[in-house]
Scaffold this active site. Structure first.
Site, PDB file in Angstrom:
ATOM      1  N   LYS A 143      -3.486 -55.384 -57.132  1.00 50.15           N
ATOM      2  CA  LYS A 143      -3.181 -55.203 -55.659  1.00 50.15           C
ATOM      3  C   LYS A 143      -2.935 -56.552 -55.153  1.00 50.15           C
ATOM      4  O   LYS A 143      -4.070 -57.119 -54.841  1.00 50.15           O
ATOM      5  CB  LYS A 143      -3.940 -54.270 -55.014  1.00 50.15           C
ATOM      6  CG  LYS A 143      -3.296 -54.176 -53.449  1.00 50.15           C
ATOM      7  CD  LYS A 143      -4.365 -53.555 -52.499  1.00 50.15           C
ATOM      8  CE  LYS A 143      -4.793 -54.714 -51.655  1.00 50.15           C
ATOM      9  NZ  LYS A 143      -3.885 -55.469 -50.818  1.00 50.15           N
ATOM     10  N   GLU A 192     -17.383 -69.481 -42.778  1.00 51.15           N
ATOM     11  CA  GLU A 192     -15.995 -69.917 -43.384  1.00 51.15           C
ATOM     12  C   GLU A 192     -15.066 -69.552 -42.579  1.00 51.15           C
ATOM     13  O   GLU A 192     -14.676 -68.796 -42.002  1.00 51.15           O
ATOM     14  CB  GLU A 192     -15.855 -68.828 -44.356  1.00 51.15           C
ATOM     15  CG  GLU A 192     -14.831 -69.516 -45.373  1.00 51.15           C
ATOM     16  CD  GLU A 192     -14.475 -68.472 -46.554  1.00 51.15           C
ATOM     17  OE1 GLU A 192     -14.682 -67.431 -46.328  1.00 51.15           O
ATOM     18  OE2 GLU A 192     -14.291 -68.923 -47.688  1.00 51.15           O
ATOM     19  N   GLU A 221     -15.346 -62.741 -56.491  1.00 48.10           N
ATOM     20  CA  GLU A 221     -15.170 -64.209 -56.216  1.00 48.10           C
ATOM     21  C   GLU A 221     -15.138 -64.407 -54.621  1.00 48.10           C
ATOM     22  O   GLU A 221     -13.806 -63.762 -54.214  1.00 48.10           O
ATOM     23  CB  GLU A 221     -13.968 -64.867 -56.996  1.00 48.10           C
ATOM     24  CG  GLU A 221     -14.075 -66.496 -57.047  1.00 48.10           C
ATOM     25  CD  GLU A 221     -13.586 -67.172 -56.012  1.00 48.10           C
ATOM     26  OE1 GLU A 221     -13.972 -67.439 -54.945  1.00 48.10           O
ATOM     27  OE2 GLU A 221     -12.279 -67.483 -56.027  1.00 48.10           O
ATOM     28  N   CYS A 273     -11.080 -70.820 -50.847  1.00 49.12           N
ATOM     29  CA  CYS A 273     -12.282 -70.646 -50.666  1.00 49.12           C
ATOM     30  C   CYS A 273     -13.307 -71.987 -50.985  1.00 49.12           C
ATOM     31  O   CYS A 273     -14.558 -71.583 -50.579  1.00 49.12           O
ATOM     32  CB  CYS A 273     -12.764 -69.295 -51.607  1.00 49.12           C
ATOM     33  SG  CYS A 273     -11.879 -69.726 -53.204  1.00 49.12           S
TER      34      CYS A 273
HETATM   35  P1  NDP Z   1      -9.962 -59.640 -47.501  1.00 46.90           P
HETATM   36  O1  NDP Z   1     -11.416 -59.413 -48.328  1.00 46.90           O
HETATM   37  O2  NDP Z   1     -10.020 -58.344 -46.503  1.00 46.90           O
HETATM   38  O3  NDP Z   1      -8.771 -59.514 -48.489  1.00 46.90           O
HETATM   39  C1  NDP Z   1      -8.813 -59.692 -49.898  1.00 46.90           C
HETATM   40  C2  NDP Z   1      -8.138 -58.479 -50.615  1.00 46.90           C
HETATM   41  O4  NDP Z   1      -8.827 -57.253 -50.797  1.00 46.90           O
HETATM   42  C3  NDP Z   1      -6.810 -58.208 -49.996  1.00 46.90           C
HETATM   43  O5  NDP Z   1      -5.834 -57.589 -51.110  1.00 46.90           O
HETATM   44  C4  NDP Z   1      -7.191 -57.087 -48.929  1.00 46.90           C
HETATM   45  O6  NDP Z   1      -6.073 -56.082 -48.688  1.00 46.90           O
HETATM   46  C5  NDP Z   1      -8.158 -56.315 -50.170  1.00 46.90           C
HETATM   47  N1  NDP Z   1      -8.952 -55.441 -49.456  1.00 46.90           N
HETATM   48  C6  NDP Z   1      -9.482 -55.195 -48.000  1.00 46.90           C
HETATM   49  N2  NDP Z   1     -10.311 -54.350 -47.673  1.00 46.90           N
HETATM   50  C7  NDP Z   1     -10.456 -53.726 -48.870  1.00 46.90           C
HETATM   51  C8  NDP Z   1     -11.500 -52.867 -49.374  1.00 46.90           C
HETATM   52  N3  NDP Z   1     -12.001 -52.177 -48.221  1.00 46.90           N
HETATM   53  N4  NDP Z   1     -11.454 -52.466 -50.552  1.00 46.90           N
HETATM   54  C9  NDP Z   1     -10.716 -52.876 -51.564  1.00 46.90           C
HETATM   55  N5  NDP Z   1      -9.617 -54.006 -51.018  1.00 46.90           N
HETATM   56  C10 NDP Z   1      -9.729 -54.377 -49.782  1.00 46.90           C
HETATM   57  O7  NDP Z   1      -9.697 -60.966 -46.800  1.00 46.90           O
HETATM   58  P2  NDP Z   1      -8.920 -61.147 -45.520  1.00 46.90           P
HETATM   59  O8  NDP Z   1      -7.578 -61.437 -45.990  1.00 46.90           O
HETATM   60  O9  NDP Z   1      -9.131 -60.196 -44.342  1.00 46.90           O
HETATM   61  O10 NDP Z   1      -9.275 -62.624 -45.063  1.00 46.90           O
HETATM   62  C11 NDP Z   1     -10.479 -62.572 -44.238  1.00 46.90           C
HETATM   63  C12 NDP Z   1     -11.328 -63.557 -44.453  1.00 46.90           C
HETATM   64  O11 NDP Z   1     -11.709 -63.593 -45.870  1.00 46.90           O
HETATM   65  C13 NDP Z   1     -10.950 -65.110 -44.482  1.00 46.90           C
HETATM   66  O12 NDP Z   1     -10.747 -65.626 -43.317  1.00 46.90           O
HETATM   67  C14 NDP Z   1     -11.628 -65.956 -45.257  1.00 46.90           C
HETATM   68  O13 NDP Z   1     -12.814 -66.081 -44.593  1.00 46.90           O
HETATM   69  C15 NDP Z   1     -11.895 -64.852 -46.634  1.00 46.90           C
HETATM   70  N6  NDP Z   1     -11.217 -65.037 -47.647  1.00 46.90           N
HETATM   71  C16 NDP Z   1     -11.469 -65.548 -48.696  1.00 46.90           C
HETATM   72  C17 NDP Z   1     -10.829 -65.808 -50.089  1.00 46.90           C
HETATM   73  C18 NDP Z   1     -11.281 -66.478 -51.177  1.00 46.90           C
HETATM   74  O14 NDP Z   1     -10.521 -66.822 -51.755  1.00 46.90           O
HETATM   75  N7  NDP Z   1     -12.619 -66.449 -51.405  1.00 46.90           N
HETATM   76  C19 NDP Z   1      -9.570 -65.478 -49.983  1.00 46.90           C
HETATM   77  C20 NDP Z   1      -9.107 -64.595 -48.509  1.00 46.90           C
HETATM   78  C21 NDP Z   1      -9.805 -64.383 -47.817  1.00 46.90           C
HETATM   79  P3  NDP Z   1      -5.237 -56.714 -47.601  1.00 46.90           P
HETATM   80  O15 NDP Z   1      -4.698 -58.165 -47.813  1.00 46.90           O
HETATM   81  O16 NDP Z   1      -4.212 -55.706 -47.306  1.00 46.90           O
HETATM   82  O17 NDP Z   1      -6.283 -56.780 -46.291  1.00 46.90           O
END
Ligand code: NDP
Length: 499
Positions: A197, A402, A271, A305
């Protein structure tokens, strides 16, 4: 007014040097108006019947409609993956599996311009980054793991490695294709099948990747791609027939997934976020260090990240470092992600922009001093000026949380011990940087830093052969290198392990 003139009109205020616009041609990308889900080797209409718009964050213009996959779609994708696993893929000779991975890598290279343009269009990152970092590294991951596919017995001697089964993979929006490659390549090399996904805001390169799989003639069902928001991710996590979950994203969602999977016996790697310290000692080569600071936090608008978001500067060199940094910030060009001279592209989404704005406001309220270079922001789209906070106390939110945006918090230290203590004073433990001329100091500091990845006299360097992952709230498990294969394998001696 032509498109080009409009972009020029929104360009940042020149600071002495004038660059002519150098936009990459967008027409190499052909988009469908509407996309389905990729299940069993075909893009099919979602059973949910729902779609949503995906945007260009630099203009807020819709690019296409993509499917909001529901429980039934996820179930079909998992069934397709299970069927492919049991009826061919896991029994295929490893050398044959490797051929498919090599093909995918080659096709990614051949179509790299198309992918780079689409990555920048849908995600907002500068084309020079998607062209020079995301695409070459994505292809490199497929090449690297293709090489391991038929050598697993040698990589893990006497442990009888075998595939886990169906892997559910959930990826974020900051490196959409690269995160796909980090997850899909080792999973397939190890003989698993996949339900992936992509993030809600950046699904388009994953959907284009489906076309690469068709070109590579990968057997149907080996990789399935379901688009949607967090609800789709949650359906994958809770599906009974998924054997392993690999997640990259926020610590909050990572924790929720860990709770959901507790006691199920499914393997899990997480991660998650970070708040890395980039430590500059007084004997460091300052001009190089300043480049490392800029690359550490402003690369990909700070949507990284492992970004070096906390700068720790030795007190005796604080003033020259900050002065050089401010001068350097004035030269960064913010604007059209498709312009080859752009350094800072668009923020990925409105929600992310609001999160950055909120945290930056908290920094000012708590008493930090803000610096932003002169910069005219485009009228439409989501943008944030590269920002530096000085006078930051350890307790401020901008030093603890973050931000995931182009915002640097600067702290100082006097002794190596103090640098280590401050660097480790975070719930995260993903990465760190050390800048010093002394090799012995690099080794001694690196040993004491609690971070999964530590760069010395450089920052944000990635290589498929090098494992990546965190400690503490940055997650567990490693991606990349041989370590990255382990979570996708079962071993005779692995009963009871959680990875
Ligand atoms: P999320 O953790 O919400 O998103 C990461 C992935 O998980 C996306 O594909 C998301 O879908 C999906 N997801 C969201 N909720 C669920 C759930 N309950 N069960 C399974 N999968 C889920 O990150 P955000 O995009 O909301 O970003 C928020 C914050 O997270 C950022 O500001 C940053 O601080 C951090 N972040 C860290 C990252 C890293 O590389 N470590 C990457 C991205 C964000 P969808 O996109 O549809 O929400």
């Amino acid at each position: 007014m032509t498109d080009l003139e409009r972009r020029q009109d929104r360009a940042p205020v020149p600071s002495g040097w004038d660059y002519a616009p150098a936009p990459e041609a967008r027409d190499i990308v052909t988009l469908q108006e509407r996309y389905g889900v990729f299940i069993g080797g075909e893009l099919v209409d979602p059973r949910s019947g729902e779609h949503f718009e995906t945007l260009d964050p630099s203009t807020e213009e819709p690019l296409a409609e993509v499917a909001q996959a529901g429980a039934e779609d996820v179930d079909l994708a998992v069934r397709a993956a299970r069927d492919a696993f049991e009826n061919g893929w896991s029994d295929l000779s490893p050398a044959e599996r490797a051929k498919y991975l090599f093909r995918i890598a080659r096709i990614l290279q051949e179509r790299s311009r198309e992918f780079a343009v689409l990555e920048s269009l849908n995600g907002g990152k500068p084309i020079k980054e998607s062209r020079d970092v995301d695409l070459p590294l994505s292809a490199a991951h497929f090449f690297y793991y293709a090489g391991w596919a038929d050598k697993l017995e040698y990589a893990f001697p006497n442990r009888k490695p075998r595939p886990v089964g169906v892997a559910g993979q959930i990826i974020p929006w900051n490196f959409p294709l690269l995160m796909l490659a980090w997850k899909v390549a080792p999973a397939l090399a190890a003989g698993n099948t996949v339900v992936l996904k992509p993030a809600e805001t950046t699904p388009l390169t994953a959907l284009l990747f489906a076309d690469v799989l068709r070109q590579a003639e990968l057997p149907a069902g080996v990789v399935n791609i379901v688009t949607g928001d967090g609800r789709t991710g949650a359906e994958i996590v809770k599906h009974d027939d998924v054997d392993k979950i690999a997640f990259t994203g926020s610590t909050e969602v990572g924790k929720a997934i860990q709770r959901e999977l507790a006691g199920t016996g499914k393997k899990l790697t997480l991660e998650l976020g970070g708040k890395a310290a980039n430590i500059i000692f007084d004997d460091a080569a300052l001009d190089q260090a300043v480049e490392g600071i800029v690359n550490g936090i402003y690369f990909n608008q700070g949507h990284v990240c492992c970004a070096g978001s906390r700068l720790l500067v030795q007190e005796s060199i604080y003033e020259p470092v900050i002065e050089k940094l401010k001068q350097r910030l004035k030269t960064l060009r913010l604007g059209d992600p498709l312009d080859k001279n752009t350094d800072i592209g668009a923020i990925n989404s409105k929600q992310q922009l609001e999160k950055i704005q909120e945290l930056v406001a908290s920094g000012e309220e708590e008493g930090a001093e803000i610096y932003q270079p002169p910069c005219r922001l485009p009228e439409r789209g989501y943008w944030f000026v590269p920002t530096v906070f000085t006078n930051v106390a350890q307790s401020y939110r901008v030093a603890q949380e973050e931000i995931f945006g182009p915002v640097l918090s600067v702290l100082t230290f006097r002794t190596p011990d103090e640098a280590v203590e401050k660097a480790n004073n975070t719930p995260y433990g993903l990465s760190a940087g050390v800048w010093t001329e002394k090799g012995s100091r690099i080794l001694s500091i690196a040993q004491r830093l609690k971070a999964g990845v530590i760069w010395a006299n450089t920052y944000n360097r990635f290589d498929p052969s090098s494992p990546f992952g965190g400690y503490k709230e940055s997650g567990f498990g490693r991606e990349g290198g041989l370590h990255g294969l382990e979570p996708y394998l079962e071993f005779d001696d692995s009963k009871g392990r959680s990875q």
